[in-house]
Design a protein around this motif. Structure first.
Motif, PDB file in Angstrom:
ATOM      1  N   ARG A  15     -18.728 -27.117 -14.412  1.00  0.00           N
ATOM      2  CA  ARG A  15     -19.998 -27.610 -13.886  1.00  0.00           C
ATOM      3  C   ARG A  15     -20.574 -26.706 -12.797  1.00  0.00           C
ATOM      4  O   ARG A  15     -21.425 -27.112 -12.026  1.00  0.00           O
ATOM      5  N   ILE A  49      -8.851 -26.482  -7.408  1.00  0.00           N
ATOM      6  CA  ILE A  49      -9.981 -27.135  -8.062  1.00  0.00           C
ATOM      7  C   ILE A  49      -9.655 -27.328  -9.542  1.00  0.00           C
ATOM      8  O   ILE A  49      -9.259 -26.380 -10.233  1.00  0.00           O
ATOM      9  N   GLU A 102     -12.083 -29.061 -15.079  1.00  0.00           N
ATOM     10  CA  GLU A 102     -13.336 -29.714 -15.458  1.00  0.00           C
ATOM     11  C   GLU A 102     -14.437 -29.512 -14.431  1.00  0.00           C
ATOM     12  O   GLU A 102     -15.623 -29.547 -14.761  1.00  0.00           O
ATOM     13  N   THR A 103     -14.037 -29.279 -13.160  1.00  0.00           N
ATOM     14  CA  THR A 103     -15.044 -28.993 -12.132  1.00  0.00           C
ATOM     15  C   THR A 103     -15.622 -27.595 -12.324  1.00  0.00           C
ATOM     16  O   THR A 103     -16.818 -27.372 -12.098  1.00  0.00           O
ATOM     17  N   THR A 148     -23.277 -33.278 -10.167  1.00  0.00           N
ATOM     18  CA  THR A 148     -21.907 -32.764 -10.189  1.00  0.00           C
ATOM     19  C   THR A 148     -21.848 -31.240 -10.083  1.00  0.00           C
ATOM     20  O   THR A 148     -20.790 -30.656 -10.211  1.00  0.00           O
ATOM     21  N   LYS A 149     -22.962 -30.575  -9.844  1.00  0.00           N
ATOM     22  CA  LYS A 149     -22.978 -29.121  -9.832  1.00  0.00           C
ATOM     23  C   LYS A 149     -22.461 -28.547  -8.515  1.00  0.00           C
ATOM     24  O   LYS A 149     -22.547 -29.162  -7.453  1.00  0.00           O
ATOM     25  N   VAL A 150     -21.952 -27.327  -8.593  1.00  0.00           N
ATOM     26  CA  VAL A 150     -21.582 -26.527  -7.425  1.00  0.00           C
ATOM     27  C   VAL A 150     -22.225 -25.157  -7.604  1.00  0.00           C
ATOM     28  O   VAL A 150     -22.192 -24.591  -8.697  1.00  0.00           O
TER      29      VAL A 150
END
Length: 579
Positions: A547, A540, A543-544, A475-477
């Motif tokens: 991460r 965005i 919660e994103t 789930t990382k960016v």
């Protein structure tokens, strides 16, 4: 009467019949090898250990080709939505997508070559294919092997072409000779099959390189105009063909438009949001007449023209090195003579010369005026920023005319002074051609025509991936801040580094580098600008954001409450310096 034994007629010993058939191809191959050794070899090394260019543009081309390979092998779900400049969509279409180049690159990857090696081999293959296609085209124009070889050498290795060493997307031009010759034959003998060949090759060129495909379309229009002006058009065949012929021509055009749809699909998408260049910026990149007399650094013979001719190089009035070489220049003078001589006006040399003149005149920047301004409202023209690259297309008709001139010169020498003089002339002529296209050894990153060791490129991306890998989950960016106080080159290298790491680890990244950026995207130097792009601009969810993997050092003001809040919430890990 005495009987005499008949004498046996012994066969005369001479050259085997096979020799005339292979002599011409062997001659062309030998010249190609010599030209390749003088121009391309310095940039790949004698042991093929280097990539052309620096750590920016060609690594972007390599990245896109690798993305296409991963998509073709089902390691990536979407082709057009390459995961950089996150979360923008259709990012693959922000530069050359390399769809037409993908089969060659994928073949090398499938055979076991790594990404960098496959890119190198693909790039080298473009020279082989371009040279071969030009030789075929010249032979189709009823020219001898000498004329074909001279034209192929000038077009494949011309000084203006080798100046693009750091932009590998500009080298696949092997559809240009095919499309031009099919179009020439169609103008002389209109038939739908020749139109089919023209359209198919033009579509193929667009898939390989949109820039070159666009300029090829302009050249075909100028060829038709030149043919009408100085040729003898078959008006009945062109404008009043049979009903069956009309139906087939329409079918060819419809099929060509349909074949272009996969390439054009992103540009028709409503959410393809790209910052297009302004008309003023495009017009500032138009060449000036003097640019065709100024050679660039790759020319070991003609680089002195820059100092002699001079020219002010500023962002408002940049200078371009479009000198096609002395052989192409001599061919241009020969073509002008054919153009003004009544007996040769309808010959290929005259038509090709006039087509080159028209194409150059249309995109020329004259003092205070240019006819190209009227093109900016046409489809695609308003997105083509580097119009000065039209010099790469003008090089082809000049190469054709130079080849024709070389063939006629040698024939004239043979008729006047005999075969021995003919071979001496060929030797001198080829020496001039090879000297004309010879390049310098690679320069540093600031020259734009450097080279990068494959081992260093591989070690670089592997080392950076090792730094990021311990923190990655699905789930990382990723985002890496530009280096504080770094040069533009250092900033762009960081962007491409982050792109390669994201591709290797299968995570998207906000970093990016491409020909046309998504609207409002740039290399964000602070947390506040980064999260403005993510949240208000692209929605965005919070919660994103939790991460995100962030590396590097933010720069700019630290006084704003928003910046301080972001810095306290999101810890940026050190980004290593890789030599």
């Amino acid at each position: 009467m005495m009987l005499t034994r008949p004498k046996l007629a012994l066969p005369r010993l001479g050259r085997p019949r096979l020799w005339p058939a292979v002599r011409g191809p062997l001659f062309a191959v030998a010249v190609f090898v010599l030209a390749f050794a003088g121009t391309v070899r310095p940039f790949v090394g004698s042991n093929f250990a280097y990539l052309p260019g620096d750590l920016v543009d060609n690594r972007l081309n390599n990245f896109i080709l690798e993305h296409g390979y991963r998509w073709a092998t089902r390691q990536q779900k979407e082709f057009w939505h390459v995961p950089f400049c996150y979360p923008a969509r259709w990012v693959t279409a922000c530069s050359d997508a390399h769809l037409g180049n993908l089969p060659i690159y994928a073949a090398f990857r499938y055979s076991g070559a790594g990404p960098e090696r496959a890119f190198q081999l693909w790039w080298v293959t473009t020279f082989v294919l371009t040279f071969t296609a030009t030789v075929w085209a010249m032979r189709r124009l009823k020219q001898g092997w000498l004329a074909a070889t001279v034209a192929a050498t000038v077009f494949t290795f011309g000084p203006s072409q080798m100046l693009c060493m750091g932009h590998g997307q500009l080298f696949p031009r092997y559809f240009v000779p095919l499309a031009v010759v099919f179009w020439w034959e169609f103008l002389n003998r209109p038939h739908w099959k020749l139109l089919l060949g023209t359209v198919a090759c033009w579509v193929g060129q667009v898939y390989c390189t949109v820039y070159i495909g666009y300029f090829l379309g302009l050249l075909l229009v100028m060829m038709a105009t030149a043919f009408v002006v100085v040729g003898r058009p078959n008006w009945r065949g062109l404008l009043w063909p049979s009903v069956r012929e009309v139906a087939f021509r329409l079918a060819v055009l419809v099929a060509g438009a349909a074949a272009l749809y996969p390439q054009l699909r992103p540009y028709l998408a409503p959410d393809h949001d790209v910052a297009k260049p302004t008309p003023e910026l495009i017009l500032s990149y138009l060449p000036k007449p003097i640019d065709y007399l100024r050679a660039g650094q790759p020319s070991a013979v003609w680089s002195w023209t820059r100092a002699v001719i001079g020219g002010e190089d500023t962002p408002a009035t940049p200078t371009f090195h479009l000198f096609p070489g002395a052989v192409a220049g001599a061919g241009f003078l020969f073509g002008l003579a054919c153009l003004f001589r009544k007996s040769t006006r309808r010959k290929p040399a005259a038509v090709f010369t006039l087509a080159a003149l028209l194409l150059g005149a249309v995109v020329m920047h004259y003092p205070g005026w240019t006819p190209y301004r009227g093109f900016l409202n046409l489809p695609l023209a308003g997105s083509v920023r580097g119009v000065f690259r039209v010099g790469l297309m003008i090089l082809f008709p000049l190469a054709v005319v130079a080849g024709i001139a070389a063939g006629q010169l040698v024939d004239a020498v043979r008729q006047k002074w005999g075969a021995k003089s003919r071979w001496a002339t060929v030797a001198v002529l080829l020496s001039l051609v090879l000297l004309d296209v010879k390049s310098h050894e690679p320069g540093g990153p600031e020259t734009g025509i450097g080279r990068t060791a494959i081992a260093d490129a591989v070690a670089r991306r592997e080392a950076l991936a090792d730094v990021v890998r311990p923190y990655v989950d699905p789930t990382k960016v990723l985002y890496v801040f530009p280096p504080p106080g770094g040069s533009l080159h250092d900033i762009l290298v960081t962007q491409v580094d982050a792109m390669w790491v994201s591709q290797m680890l299968g995570i998207p990244t906000v970093n990016g580098w491409t020909g046309h950026w998504p609207r409002d995207w740039f290399q964000f130097p602070t947390y506040s600008t980064l999260f403005w792009w993510l949240v208000p601009r692209n929605g965005i969810p919070g919660e994103t954001l939790d991460r995100f993997l962030i590396f590097g050092t933010p720069t700019g003001s630290e006084d704003s409450p928003m910046e301080q809040d972001f810095r306290s919430r999101f810890h940026a890990r050190p980004w290593p310096t890789v030599p």
